[in-house]
Design a protein around this motif. Structure first.
Motif, PDB file in Angstrom:
ATOM      1  N   GLY A 168     -21.286  11.510   5.603  1.00  0.00           N
ATOM      2  CA  GLY A 168     -19.863  11.140   5.520  1.00  0.00           C
ATOM      3  C   GLY A 168     -18.901  12.182   6.056  1.00  0.00           C
ATOM      4  O   GLY A 168     -17.696  12.105   5.790  1.00  0.00           O
ATOM      5  N   LYS A 169     -19.409  13.138   6.854  1.00  0.00           N
ATOM      6  CA  LYS A 169     -18.537  14.203   7.394  1.00  0.00           C
ATOM      7  C   LYS A 169     -17.382  13.641   8.217  1.00  0.00           C
ATOM      8  O   LYS A 169     -16.213  13.935   7.968  1.00  0.00           O
ATOM      9  N   THR A 170     -17.735  12.830   9.217  1.00  0.00           N
ATOM     10  CA  THR A 170     -16.704  12.348  10.148  1.00  0.00           C
ATOM     11  C   THR A 170     -15.710  11.434   9.430  1.00  0.00           C
ATOM     12  O   THR A 170     -14.497  11.528   9.649  1.00  0.00           O
ATOM     13  N   THR A 171     -16.233  10.581   8.557  1.00  0.00           N
ATOM     14  CA  THR A 171     -15.346   9.671   7.816  1.00  0.00           C
ATOM     15  C   THR A 171     -14.354  10.480   6.982  1.00  0.00           C
ATOM     16  O   THR A 171     -13.151  10.207   6.982  1.00  0.00           O
ATOM     17  N   LEU A 172     -14.856  11.487   6.297  1.00  0.00           N
ATOM     18  CA  LEU A 172     -13.983  12.293   5.439  1.00  0.00           C
ATOM     19  C   LEU A 172     -12.950  13.059   6.263  1.00  0.00           C
ATOM     20  O   LEU A 172     -11.755  13.022   5.967  1.00  0.00           O
ATOM     21  N   VAL A 173     -13.410  13.734   7.300  1.00  0.00           N
ATOM     22  CA  VAL A 173     -12.482  14.569   8.074  1.00  0.00           C
ATOM     23  C   VAL A 173     -11.424  13.694   8.752  1.00  0.00           C
ATOM     24  O   VAL A 173     -10.250  14.060   8.825  1.00  0.00           O
ATOM     25  N   ALA A 174     -11.834  12.531   9.213  1.00  0.00           N
ATOM     26  CA  ALA A 174     -10.886  11.650   9.900  1.00  0.00           C
ATOM     27  C   ALA A 174      -9.782  11.195   8.948  1.00  0.00           C
ATOM     28  O   ALA A 174      -8.598  11.205   9.301  1.00  0.00           O
ATOM     29  N   HIS A 175     -10.159  10.831   7.745  1.00  0.00           N
ATOM     30  CA  HIS A 175      -9.158  10.351   6.789  1.00  0.00           C
ATOM     31  C   HIS A 175      -8.265  11.479   6.274  1.00  0.00           C
ATOM     32  O   HIS A 175      -7.066  11.276   6.074  1.00  0.00           O
ATOM     33  N   ILE A 211     -14.634  10.904  -3.462  1.00  0.00           N
ATOM     34  CA  ILE A 211     -14.410   9.759  -2.573  1.00  0.00           C
ATOM     35  C   ILE A 211     -15.490   8.725  -2.890  1.00  0.00           C
ATOM     36  O   ILE A 211     -16.689   9.053  -2.890  1.00  0.00           O
ATOM     37  N   TYR A 212     -15.073   7.514  -3.181  1.00  0.00           N
ATOM     38  CA  TYR A 212     -16.033   6.481  -3.579  1.00  0.00           C
ATOM     39  C   TYR A 212     -16.556   5.710  -2.382  1.00  0.00           C
ATOM     40  O   TYR A 212     -16.025   5.803  -1.274  1.00  0.00           O
ATOM     41  N   ASP A 213     -17.662   5.033  -2.635  1.00  0.00           N
ATOM     42  CA  ASP A 213     -18.262   4.196  -1.609  1.00  0.00           C
ATOM     43  C   ASP A 213     -17.411   2.928  -1.499  1.00  0.00           C
ATOM     44  O   ASP A 213     -17.413   2.106  -2.402  1.00  0.00           O
ATOM     45  N   ARG A 214     -16.671   2.821  -0.436  1.00  0.00           N
ATOM     46  CA  ARG A 214     -15.762   1.677  -0.268  1.00  0.00           C
ATOM     47  C   ARG A 214     -15.908   1.140   1.142  1.00  0.00           C
ATOM     48  O   ARG A 214     -15.881   1.908   2.100  1.00  0.00           O
ATOM     49  N   THR A 215     -15.974  -0.164   1.229  1.00  0.00           N
ATOM     50  CA  THR A 215     -16.100  -0.757   2.566  1.00  0.00           C
ATOM     51  C   THR A 215     -14.892  -0.391   3.430  1.00  0.00           C
ATOM     52  O   THR A 215     -15.015  -0.287   4.635  1.00  0.00           O
ATOM     53  N   ILE A 216     -13.765  -0.183   2.804  1.00  0.00           N
ATOM     54  CA  ILE A 216     -12.572   0.161   3.599  1.00  0.00           C
ATOM     55  C   ILE A 216     -12.795   1.462   4.381  1.00  0.00           C
ATOM     56  O   ILE A 216     -12.372   1.589   5.520  1.00  0.00           O
ATOM     57  N   PHE A 217     -13.519   2.423   3.794  1.00  0.00           N
ATOM     58  CA  PHE A 217     -13.804   3.664   4.520  1.00  0.00           C
ATOM     59  C   PHE A 217     -14.806   3.401   5.639  1.00  0.00           C
ATOM     60  O   PHE A 217     -14.710   3.958   6.721  1.00  0.00           O
ATOM     61  N   ALA A 218     -15.799   2.581   5.338  1.00  0.00           N
ATOM     62  CA  ALA A 218     -16.862   2.323   6.315  1.00  0.00           C
ATOM     63  C   ALA A 218     -16.343   1.460   7.460  1.00  0.00           C
ATOM     64  O   ALA A 218     -16.683   1.674   8.615  1.00  0.00           O
ATOM     65  N   SER A 225     -13.242   0.952   8.584  1.00  0.00           N
ATOM     66  CA  SER A 225     -12.069   1.237   9.392  1.00  0.00           C
ATOM     67  C   SER A 225     -11.666   2.699   9.338  1.00  0.00           C
ATOM     68  O   SER A 225     -10.631   3.020   8.791  1.00  0.00           O
ATOM     69  N   THR A 226     -12.503   3.561   9.870  1.00  0.00           N
ATOM     70  CA  THR A 226     -12.040   4.947   9.933  1.00  0.00           C
ATOM     71  C   THR A 226     -10.752   5.038  10.725  1.00  0.00           C
ATOM     72  O   THR A 226      -9.987   5.956  10.567  1.00  0.00           O
ATOM     73  N   ALA A 227     -10.549   4.044  11.610  1.00  0.00           N
ATOM     74  CA  ALA A 227      -9.341   4.086  12.433  1.00  0.00           C
ATOM     75  C   ALA A 227      -8.117   3.575  11.680  1.00  0.00           C
ATOM     76  O   ALA A 227      -7.005   3.919  12.004  1.00  0.00           O
ATOM     77  N   ASP A 228      -8.334   2.705  10.695  1.00  0.00           N
ATOM     78  CA  ASP A 228      -7.201   2.124   9.983  1.00  0.00           C
ATOM     79  C   ASP A 228      -6.966   2.887   8.692  1.00  0.00           C
ATOM     80  O   ASP A 228      -7.891   3.363   8.064  1.00  0.00           O
ATOM     81  N   GLU A 229      -5.730   2.920   8.300  1.00  0.00           N
ATOM     82  CA  GLU A 229      -5.411   3.630   7.075  1.00  0.00           C
ATOM     83  C   GLU A 229      -5.908   2.821   5.884  1.00  0.00           C
ATOM     84  O   GLU A 229      -5.574   1.646   5.748  1.00  0.00           O
ATOM     85  N   ALA A 233      -5.851   1.196   2.442  1.00  0.00           N
ATOM     86  CA  ALA A 233      -4.757   0.881   1.520  1.00  0.00           C
ATOM     87  C   ALA A 233      -5.279   1.044   0.096  1.00  0.00           C
ATOM     88  O   ALA A 233      -6.475   1.183  -0.126  1.00  0.00           O
ATOM     89  N   GLY A 234      -4.391   1.036  -0.862  1.00  0.00           N
ATOM     90  CA  GLY A 234      -4.756   1.009  -2.273  1.00  0.00           C
ATOM     91  C   GLY A 234      -5.582   2.194  -2.703  1.00  0.00           C
ATOM     92  O   GLY A 234      -5.277   3.338  -2.342  1.00  0.00           O
ATOM     93  N   PRO A 235      -6.655   1.918  -3.469  1.00  0.00           N
ATOM     94  CA  PRO A 235      -7.410   3.014  -4.074  1.00  0.00           C
ATOM     95  C   PRO A 235      -7.993   4.007  -3.057  1.00  0.00           C
ATOM     96  O   PRO A 235      -8.105   5.187  -3.342  1.00  0.00           O
ATOM     97  N   GLY A 236      -8.358   3.522  -1.876  1.00  0.00           N
ATOM     98  CA  GLY A 236      -8.904   4.429  -0.866  1.00  0.00           C
ATOM     99  C   GLY A 236      -7.879   5.480  -0.449  1.00  0.00           C
ATOM    100  O   GLY A 236      -8.169   6.671  -0.359  1.00  0.00           O
ATOM    101  N   ALA A 237      -6.655   5.024  -0.219  1.00  0.00           N
ATOM    102  CA  ALA A 237      -5.578   5.943   0.164  1.00  0.00           C
ATOM    103  C   ALA A 237      -5.289   6.919  -0.979  1.00  0.00           C
ATOM    104  O   ALA A 237      -5.061   8.110  -0.760  1.00  0.00           O
ATOM    105  N   TRP A 238      -5.328   6.407  -2.179  1.00  0.00           N
ATOM    106  CA  TRP A 238      -5.083   7.212  -3.379  1.00  0.00           C
ATOM    107  C   TRP A 238      -6.128   8.334  -3.480  1.00  0.00           C
ATOM    108  O   TRP A 238      -5.805   9.489  -3.752  1.00  0.00           O
ATOM    109  N   GLU A 239      -7.393   7.980  -3.233  1.00  0.00           N
ATOM    110  CA  GLU A 239      -8.462   8.991  -3.321  1.00  0.00           C
ATOM    111  C   GLU A 239      -8.257  10.109  -2.298  1.00  0.00           C
ATOM    112  O   GLU A 239      -8.428  11.291  -2.613  1.00  0.00           O
ATOM    113  N   ILE A 240      -7.917   9.742  -1.089  1.00  0.00           N
ATOM    114  CA  ILE A 240      -7.710  10.758  -0.048  1.00  0.00           C
ATOM    115  C   ILE A 240      -6.524  11.652  -0.423  1.00  0.00           C
ATOM    116  O   ILE A 240      -6.596  12.880  -0.348  1.00  0.00           O
ATOM    117  N   HIS A 241      -5.459  11.009  -0.873  1.00  0.00           N
ATOM    118  CA  HIS A 241      -4.252  11.752  -1.264  1.00  0.00           C
ATOM    119  C   HIS A 241      -4.566  12.742  -2.398  1.00  0.00           C
ATOM    120  O   HIS A 241      -4.177  13.907  -2.358  1.00  0.00           O
TER     121      HIS A 241
END
Ligand SMILES: Nc1ncnc2c1ncn2[C@@H]1O[C@H](COP(=O)(O)OP(=O)(O)OP(=O)(O)O)[C@@H](O)[C@H]1O
Ligand SMILES: [Mg+2]
Length: 205
Positions: free
Chosen positions: A14-21, A170-177, A179-183, A185-193
């Motif tokens: 999950g390196k690239t996914t994490l760094v990208a977000h 950071i939880y296992d969420r389809t939103i991360f998987a 759409s690394t390109a898309d922001e 929303a909701g809990p995923g954004a909250w976790e990154i923040h």
């Protein structure tokens, strides 16, 4: 200039996914961000190219062992420099350790994944002994499953390394998987923040 390297020799953790977000979230907060892709696979660059235009910060290929020296000048104009590491331990990972003020090690919460970090942990500790403790380092739990606590054996395995587990998983969420390109929303954004905030609170570097 804050210099964060996201490193783990284990492939697909999950390196690239994490760094990208992380980079994107800071960019959206109007911070200046540079993302250096130290992986010859070029996933961070691909992520950027596939973007929706909202990740309009530079992503540069820097898969070379002079990365630390190159970033000293290339990164200087930016508030944040992120390094996306490769799934191997080679000279450029040593250079990324040198370049970083903080190494974040994404791990899935399983002992096997943690033991795979052994060589990286040794590399960081060797660097710390010659630099008076830099870079700082922490594990970031990623792809955590809802409803499961970090098992005691995982916590024990991590303890032996002496690096903390970063607050803010950071939880296992389809939103991360999906759409690394898309922001996210909701809990995923909250976790990154929250992860960004907890890192800032824990490491004043
Ligand atoms: N939090 C997450 N939730 C769901 N899926 C995730 C999450 N993080 C990563 N993934 C998925 O796991 C796979 C591997 O992620 P990623 O490419 O970020 O790992 P990596 O460590 O950069 O891999 P490599 O070592 O090959 O560079 C991808 O399909 C990605 O979408
Ligand atoms: Mg990657």
């Amino acid at each position: 200039m804050a210099r964060r390297a996201i490193l783990n020799p284990k492939g697909g953790c999950g390196k690239t996914t994490l760094v990208a977000h992380l980079a994107r979230a800071l960019h959206l907060k109007r911070q200046t961000v540079l993302l250096a892709d130290a992986d010859a696979q070029g996933s961070a660059r691909d992520w950027h190219n596939a973007g929706d235009g909202k990740a309009d910060f530079p992503v540069i290929d820097l898969d070379r062992p002079t990365l630390d020296r190159d970033l000293a000048s290339l990164g200087a104009p930016y508030q944040w420099v992120f390094i996306d590491g490769a799934a191997k331990l080679e000279k450029m990972i040593a250079a990324a350790v040198k370049a970083a003020d903080l190494v974040l090690i994404p791990i899935e919460p399983s002992p096997l994944d943690i033991w795979a970090c052994d060589p990286l942990v040794e590399m960081i500790q060797a660097r710390q002994t010659v630099t008076d403790g830099a870079p700082a380092a922490a594990f970031v739990v990623t792809r955590a499953k809802k409803g499961t606590l970090l098992a005691r054996e995982v916590a024990d395995a991590i303890k032996t390394y002496g690096f903390p587990i970063q607050r803010g998983s950071i939880y296992d969420r389809t939103i991360f998987a999906r759409s690394t390109a898309d922001e996210p929303a909701g809990p995923g954004a909250w976790e990154i923040h929250h992860l960004l905030k907890h890192i800032q609170d824990a490491f004043d570097v």
